[in-house]
Design an enzyme around this catalytic site. Structure first.
Site, mmCIF file in Angstrom:
data_model
loop_
_atom_site.group_PDB
_atom_site.id
_atom_site.type_symbol
_atom_site.label_atom_id
_atom_site.label_comp_id
_atom_site.label_asym_id
_atom_site.label_seq_id
_atom_site.Cartn_x
_atom_site.Cartn_y
_atom_site.Cartn_z
ATOM 1 N N GLY A 15 -35.726 10.191 -17.036
ATOM 2 C CA GLY A 15 -35.942 11.230 -16.042
ATOM 3 C C GLY A 15 -34.713 11.407 -15.179
ATOM 4 N N CYS A 16 -34.934 11.813 -13.971
ATOM 5 C CA CYS A 16 -33.853 12.047 -13.015
ATOM 6 C C CYS A 16 -33.018 10.782 -12.842
ATOM 7 C CB CYS A 16 -34.455 12.480 -11.679
ATOM 8 S SG CYS A 16 -33.258 12.594 -10.351
ATOM 9 N N PHE A 17 -31.712 10.899 -13.078
ATOM 10 C CA PHE A 17 -30.895 9.687 -13.001
ATOM 11 C C PHE A 17 -30.697 9.184 -11.579
ATOM 12 C CE2 PHE A 17 -26.826 12.403 -14.146
ATOM 13 C CZ PHE A 17 -26.915 13.117 -12.963
ATOM 14 N N TRP A 18 -30.943 10.010 -10.584
ATOM 15 C CA TRP A 18 -30.815 9.539 -9.196
ATOM 16 C C TRP A 18 -31.786 8.395 -8.929
ATOM 17 C CZ3 TRP A 18 -31.471 14.940 -6.545
ATOM 18 C CH2 TRP A 18 -30.322 15.716 -6.742
ATOM 19 N N HIS B 165 -40.029 8.732 -9.678
ATOM 20 C CA HIS B 165 -40.231 7.492 -10.413
ATOM 21 C C HIS B 165 -41.391 6.709 -9.816
ATOM 22 C CE1 HIS B 165 -36.279 8.614 -11.817
ATOM 23 N NE2 HIS B 165 -36.486 7.817 -12.831
#
Length: 161
Positions: A11-14, A155
């Site tokens: 998903g979003c790497f942040w 997450h």
């Protein structure tokens, strides 16, 4: 100190970077792009689905303090591996669940963790792929939540080992 690397897309790497950075034994991490066909992709190109890349986090860790298997377990705890081509509100192939293994032992360990999850009744659509070139994302993406003071929105802890 000898370190090893692991590359995860979830998903979003942040959010992934934020959570992996706080794990025991992690020395550093970098967000970037992997798994596509274009050299030196930009965020705008990845977001436009023109490169085939996934948003990913490269995790450098001390194998005396943690293992690839433990990092795989964390990977599966912080996202939903049943969701295909997206995580929560982030939809698209760049948000897919994928482990980019760097060697055969990593592949085998990832397969063992996936088999364990499936034996417990979890659906796992995570891809296992040999690592290709990892392209570092633009600087403004690195340690995004540390820079902004925010917390990951996408997450969740799906399961606990």
């Amino acid at each position: 100190m000898e370190t090893e690397k692991a590359i995860f897309a979830c998903g979003c790497f942040w959010g992934a970077q934020h959570l992996f950075e706080r794990a025991a034994g992690v020395v550093r991490s970098t967000v970037g792009y992997i798994g596509g066909h274009k050299e030196k992709p930009t965020y705008q190109e990845v977001k436009a689905h023109t490169t085939g890349h996934a948003e990913a986090v490269e995790v450098e860790f001390d194998p005396m303090q943690t293992s690839f298997t433990e990092l795989c377990k964390l990977f599966f705890e912080i996202h939903d591996p049943a969701q295909t081509d997206g995580q929560g509100p982030d939809i698209g192939p760049q948000y897919r669940s994928e482990i980019f293994y760097l060697n055969e032992p990593q592949k085998q360990q990832a397969e063992e963790v996936i088999a364990l999850l499936r034996s417990k009744g979890y659906e796992v659509n995570t891809r296992l792929t040999p690592a290709s070139t990892f392209w570092k994302a633009e600087e403004y993406h690195q340690h995004y939540y540390d820079k902004t003071g925010g917390e990951p929105y996408c997450h969740i802890r799906v399961k606990k080992f």
